[in-house]
Scaffold this motif. Structure first.
Motif, PDB file in Angstrom:
ATOM      1  N   VAL A 159       0.786  -1.182  -0.179  1.00 57.04           N
ATOM      2  CA  VAL A 159       0.028   0.027   0.004  1.00 57.04           C
ATOM      3  C   VAL A 159       1.061   1.146  -0.005  1.00 57.04           C
ATOM      4  O   VAL A 159       0.605   2.258  -0.708  1.00 57.04           O
ATOM      5  CB  VAL A 159      -0.997   0.047   1.218  1.00 57.04           C
ATOM      6  CG1 VAL A 159      -1.663   1.194   1.320  1.00 57.04           C
ATOM      7  CG2 VAL A 159      -1.933  -1.022   1.257  1.00 57.04           C
ATOM      8  N   VAL A 160       1.975   1.208   0.719  1.00 50.27           N
ATOM      9  CA  VAL A 160       2.907   2.318   0.763  1.00 50.27           C
ATOM     10  C   VAL A 160       3.466   2.473  -0.533  1.00 50.27           C
ATOM     11  O   VAL A 160       3.709   3.686  -0.961  1.00 50.27           O
ATOM     12  CB  VAL A 160       3.801   2.104   1.984  1.00 50.27           C
ATOM     13  CG1 VAL A 160       5.114   3.152   2.026  1.00 50.27           C
ATOM     14  CG2 VAL A 160       3.098   2.126   3.116  1.00 50.27           C
ATOM     15  N   VAL A 161       3.934   1.498  -1.111  1.00 57.35           N
ATOM     16  CA  VAL A 161       4.593   1.605  -2.446  1.00 57.35           C
ATOM     17  C   VAL A 161       3.674   2.084  -3.354  1.00 57.35           C
ATOM     18  O   VAL A 161       3.926   3.131  -4.259  1.00 57.35           O
ATOM     19  CB  VAL A 161       5.166  -0.006  -2.857  1.00 57.35           C
ATOM     20  CG1 VAL A 161       5.419  -0.004  -4.372  1.00 57.35           C
ATOM     21  CG2 VAL A 161       6.288  -0.378  -2.290  1.00 57.35           C
ATOM     22  N   ALA A 162       2.437   1.669  -3.595  1.00 48.37           N
ATOM     23  CA  ALA A 162       1.379   2.380  -4.413  1.00 48.37           C
ATOM     24  C   ALA A 162       1.302   3.868  -4.292  1.00 48.37           C
ATOM     25  O   ALA A 162       1.121   4.771  -5.134  1.00 48.37           O
ATOM     26  CB  ALA A 162       0.059   1.403  -4.162  1.00 48.37           C
ATOM     27  N   ALA A 163       1.077   4.178  -2.909  1.00 49.38           N
ATOM     28  CA  ALA A 163       0.922   5.647  -2.653  1.00 49.38           C
ATOM     29  C   ALA A 163       2.143   6.532  -2.979  1.00 49.38           C
ATOM     30  O   ALA A 163       2.069   7.521  -3.535  1.00 49.38           O
ATOM     31  CB  ALA A 163       0.568   5.726  -1.203  1.00 49.38           C
ATOM     32  N   VAL A 164       3.330   5.692  -2.778  1.00 52.76           N
ATOM     33  CA  VAL A 164       4.630   6.597  -3.094  1.00 52.76           C
ATOM     34  C   VAL A 164       4.719   6.785  -4.717  1.00 52.76           C
ATOM     35  O   VAL A 164       4.955   7.773  -5.440  1.00 52.76           O
ATOM     36  CB  VAL A 164       6.047   6.067  -2.726  1.00 52.76           C
ATOM     37  CG1 VAL A 164       7.013   6.655  -3.340  1.00 52.76           C
ATOM     38  CG2 VAL A 164       5.864   6.059  -1.207  1.00 52.76           C
ATOM     39  N   PHE A 165       4.117   5.503  -5.262  1.00 55.71           N
ATOM     40  CA  PHE A 165       3.996   5.594  -6.793  1.00 55.71           C
ATOM     41  C   PHE A 165       3.225   6.824  -7.415  1.00 55.71           C
ATOM     42  O   PHE A 165       3.624   7.591  -8.333  1.00 55.71           O
ATOM     43  CB  PHE A 165       3.923   4.249  -7.199  1.00 55.71           C
ATOM     44  CG  PHE A 165       3.557   4.078  -8.854  1.00 55.71           C
ATOM     45  CD1 PHE A 165       4.647   3.743  -9.646  1.00 55.71           C
ATOM     46  CD2 PHE A 165       2.176   4.541  -9.263  1.00 55.71           C
ATOM     47  CE1 PHE A 165       4.340   3.612 -11.044  1.00 55.71           C
ATOM     48  CE2 PHE A 165       2.020   4.478 -10.711  1.00 55.71           C
ATOM     49  CZ  PHE A 165       3.128   3.907 -11.591  1.00 55.71           C
ATOM     50  N   CYS A 166       2.055   6.981  -6.742  1.00 59.85           N
ATOM     51  CA  CYS A 166       1.036   7.812  -7.214  1.00 59.85           C
ATOM     52  C   CYS A 166       1.667   9.410  -6.881  1.00 59.85           C
ATOM     53  O   CYS A 166       1.330  10.130  -7.624  1.00 59.85           O
ATOM     54  CB  CYS A 166      -0.173   7.533  -6.485  1.00 59.85           C
ATOM     55  SG  CYS A 166      -1.327   6.316  -7.120  1.00 59.85           S
ATOM     56  N   LEU A 167       2.181   9.693  -5.894  1.00 58.45           N
ATOM     57  CA  LEU A 167       3.020  11.044  -5.276  1.00 58.45           C
ATOM     58  C   LEU A 167       4.076  11.263  -6.442  1.00 58.45           C
ATOM     59  O   LEU A 167       3.957  12.538  -6.779  1.00 58.45           O
ATOM     60  CB  LEU A 167       3.213  10.845  -3.815  1.00 58.45           C
ATOM     61  CG  LEU A 167       3.696  12.474  -3.516  1.00 58.45           C
ATOM     62  CD1 LEU A 167       2.899  12.300  -2.160  1.00 58.45           C
ATOM     63  CD2 LEU A 167       5.012  12.586  -3.572  1.00 58.45           C
TER      64      LEU A 167
END
Length: 452
Positions: free
Chosen positions: A41-49
């Motif tokens: 989930v953190v990886v996906a959020a950082v990807f989007c940011l």
């Protein structure tokens, strides 16, 4: 591994985290097995940011012509805006990383993305060049500095064995943003105008980026620092670490050269006889290679060694610079752009993972930000010095050889493994009284070798 009932790290992991407080957080230690279901989930959020903020940053060249014409400014004044924003991105990470370690990554990253998006909206109403400097160079650059380093450093504590893969996937958002955001900006400029395009992109960055930042958090069992790690004593101890000094020198040498092809690709291709319309595709090819490199090399680096892989990639970039001097047409330059993009993207993805391998602890974001200050002068000095050298010698051979030397030297410093520091664990290495026997040695007997 975490306990099923409480979700907190086991006792031996807590002791390992506890010794990282203060200056001890900068010491080398081998990370333990740490992976949870919230890591993806953190990886996906950082990807989007990073897709939003870095995609908007690398869309700057799309607005350059409109800004130059509307504000009646020269190419140097417009280029200074981008250079200022990139310099602030690396310089401000020192403070934003330390702040994220104290109050939480999601709060700092959310404030940074709001500042970046708001600055883009304000840039849509500028009327003079100094207003553009304040909105895009200062405001947007500070927004990048506040959100980028804490977000990148938040990925590493969630993973151990697959840290390179996780970092590559998260930072591949920059490569995808470099591909798609300029196309979106061009379409908005043609349909709505450059001012409306900046406003729409700014609102998108602020809105979706703030939502993504809410999911960028540290592992629940990782403590936060209660005081600033940047006391004079802590800085001196960190500066004396051989690993940190080598990584810092390597980061400086790398930053001098890495952005040179991105800045000089189009004029270099025109000098080689490529049409300007065809040369514009080279940046897109480089961006596609950057996206592929961030995704391809993560698993290989986890198996072969992240530090060695990072050094080998810089050596490969140095060799590619020598092939850049061969001007034989568009196909050769396209192959160079793709290969350079692959190695470039992989190095960007592996750097935070290598830092985390050396300096895991509650001050990881602060240490990452301090390391990124090594790249402050590079984007300002390197591309300009390369251009002046080409103008002076009327050739890019000497400048390309100097760039290759810098990259090979950076590869050496990245790959060189410093001596591992010993840590004193609580309850194991406590000072013993004179005459007191150490645990585990009370029944020691000399080894008797049987007679032949």
């Amino acid at each position: 591994m975490r306990t099923k009932k409480t979700g907190t790290p086991p006792q031996h992991v807590q002791r390992g985290l506890g010794i990282s407080a203060g200056a001890g957080a900068f010491a080398y230690r081998r990370p333990g097995p740490l992976s949870t279901s919230s890591g993806p989930v953190v990886v996906a959020a950082v990807f989007c940011l990073v897709f939003l903020v870095m995609g908007a940053a690398f869309s700057f060249s799309t607005f350059a012509a409109e800004l130059r014409q509307e504000l009646d400014a020269g190419s140097g004044s417009i280029s200074f805006i981008f250079g200022c924003a990139m310099a602030l991105l690396y310089a401000g990470g020192l403070f934003s990383g330390a702040l994220a370690d104290r109050i939480g990554t999601h709060r700092v990253a959310g404030a940074g993305v709001l500042l970046a998006g708001g600055s883009l909206v304000a840039a849509g109403a500028v009327g003079t060049i100094w207003q553009a400097d304040v909105a895009l160079g200062l405001g947007f650059g500070l927004g990048l500095a506040v959100c980028y380093t804490p977000a990148v450093a938040a990925v590493q504590p969630w993973f151990d064995r697959n840290r390179g893969v996780a970092s590559g996937i998260a930072l591949s958002g920059t490569g995808l943003g470099t591909l798609l955001m300029p196309l979106l900006a061009r379409w908005l400029i043609d349909s709505e105008g450059w001012r409306a395009a900046l406003t729409i992109i700014g609102l998108t960055v602020a809105g979706f980026g703030f939502v993504a930042s809410n999911w960028i958090r540290r592992p629940p069992g990782l403590p936060t620092t209660s005081s600033s790690p940047w006391s004079p004593g802590s800085l001196r101890k960190l500066a004396r670490e051989p690993s940190f000094r080598r990584l810092y020198v390597a980061g400086f040498l790398s930053s001098l050269v890495l952005l040179v092809p991105i800045v000089h690709m189009l004029p270099h291709a025109v000098r080689a006889g490529v049409a300007a319309r065809d040369a514009a595709w080279l940046i897109s090819i480089l961006g596609f290679g950057s996206l592929a490199g961030r995704l391809m090399f993560g698993h290989a680096a986890d198996r072969l060694g992240r530090q060695r892989t990072l050094g080998a990639l810089h050596v490969a970039l140095g060799l590619l610079f020598l092939t850049w001097t061969v001007k034989v047409g568009f196909i050769t330059l396209a192959l160079f752009a793709f290969a350079y993009g692959v190695c470039y993207g992989a190095t960007i993805a592996l750097r935070p993972a290598v830092i985390a391998d050396h300096f895991s602890g509650p001050n990881l974001a602060a240490v990452t930000g301090l390391h990124y200050t090594s790249s402050v002068l590079g984007p300002l000095v390197g591309p300009a010095a390369f251009g002046y050298s080409v103008d002076f010698w009327n050739s890019d051979l000497i400048a390309s050889c100097a760039a290759a030397v810098c990259l090979v030297a950076a590869g050496y410093f990245f790959a060189a493994k410093p001596p591992q520091l010993r840590l004193r664990r609580v309850g194991i290495c406590q000072p013993q009284r004179r005459g007191q026997k150490m645990r585990g040695f009370s029944g020691f007997r000399p080894l008797v070798v049987p007679a032949a």
